[in-house]
Design an enzyme around this catalytic site. Structure first.
Site, PDB file in Angstrom:
ATOM      1  N   ASN A 114       0.867  -1.182   0.000  1.00  0.00           N
ATOM      2  CA  ASN A 114       0.000   0.000   0.000  1.00  0.00           C
ATOM      3  C   ASN A 114       0.901   1.227   0.000  1.00  0.00           C
ATOM      4  OD1 ASN A 114       0.871  -0.251   2.745  1.00  0.00           O
ATOM      5  ND2 ASN A 114      -0.899   0.914   3.437  1.00  0.00           N
ATOM      6  N   HIS A 115       0.377   2.360  -0.452  1.00  0.00           N
ATOM      7  CA  HIS A 115       1.256   3.524  -0.668  1.00  0.00           C
ATOM      8  C   HIS A 115       0.730   4.720   0.117  1.00  0.00           C
ATOM      9  CE1 HIS A 115       4.674   5.316  -2.335  1.00  0.00           C
ATOM     10  NE2 HIS A 115       4.329   5.431  -3.604  1.00  0.00           N
ATOM     11  N   VAL A 116       1.417   4.991   1.226  1.00  0.00           N
ATOM     12  CA  VAL A 116       0.984   6.040   2.135  1.00  0.00           C
ATOM     13  C   VAL A 116       1.883   7.270   2.049  1.00  0.00           C
ATOM     14  CG1 VAL A 116       0.645   6.617   4.572  1.00  0.00           C
ATOM     15  CG2 VAL A 116      -0.059   4.380   3.727  1.00  0.00           C
TER      16      VAL A 116
END
Length: 238
Positions: free
Chosen positions: A57-59
């Site tokens: 996931n890309h935070v």
């Protein structure tokens, strides 16, 4: 017949360098841990050998470096082309990261990633395509496609704490912040020979999204963390 000759052919692209990636990880981990409290959960879930598609996931801004440096094995991450300018670009290429044009079809990046997998190494992908809430509401099909081509399992990585609530897409966590990297359970994918259909990719991508969202929920519960929410209004990960 060599696997590199199968469609899509990967014999005509150069394999990314991996010496600096492998040798540089221990000192890089030491250096980063001087600044942040990085915790890697369940490294034993990561396959010890063979091809792996790593899907995160890309935070926040530091997700890519954390993937390459703290994953249990070295990862060649697909990295947006804009990052490959100047000295940073030289370093990224020398450390085996793969430039990706996010706005146009990029067959060279795909073939390079396939080559890495066919050579038994790990490729990293952020299926959301851009930094944001990291909740995996939507994902792109690249990770599923790479797994279908090569039969590599997909291992989710969940990044937590890499962007503060309200932080911009380029912001960094404050010094001393706890950063959690949770290795999810591998999702096996059977290789599908050419021609692969859109339905193959669509169904595999849908299964991957469900698998990653389940892993995200488990990671949030285990760590007691929460996601940072959306980017500030008007902020975009360019």
């Amino acid at each position: 017949m060599s696997a590199h000759l199968l469609a899509p052919r990967s014999d005509r692209v150069a394999a990314p360098s991996h010496r600096l990636l492998e040798r540089g990880r221990p000192p890089a981990r030491w250096l980063i841990r001087r600044w942040y409290d990085v915790r890697v959960h369940h490294p034993e879930r990561f396959p010890a050998e063979g091809p792996v598609v790593v899907a995160g996931n890309h935070v926040g801004f530091v997700d890519g470096p954390l993937m390459a440096i703290f994953a249990p094995r070295p990862v060649h991450a697909l990295t947006k082309l804009e990052m490959f300018d100047g000295a940073l670009g030289w370093f990224l290429r020398r450390s085996g990261q793969i430039p990706l044009d996010r706005t146009n079809a990029d067959p060279a990046a795909v073939r390079t990633a396939v080559r890495v997998l066919r050579e038994g190494r790990a490729v990293g992908v952020f299926p959301e395509g851009t930094r944001g809430p990291g909740d995996l509401t939507t994902i792109r099909s690249g990770a599923a496609y790479l797994a279908l081509v090569t039969g590599a399992p997909v291992v989710p990585l969940t990044f937590l704490g890499t962007r503060e609530p309200g932080g911009t897409s380029s912001s960094l966590p404050p010094r001393g912040a706890r950063l959690d990297v949770v290795v999810g359970r591998p999702m096996p994918v059977d290789a599908v020979s050419w021609p692969r259909t859109r339905d193959h990719v669509r169904l595999t991508s849908a299964a991957l999204r469900a698998h990653m969202r389940s892993g995200l929920a488990d990671a949030l519960e285990e760590t007691g963390r929460s996601l940072p929410g959306p980017l500030p209004q008007g902020d975009r990960d360019e």
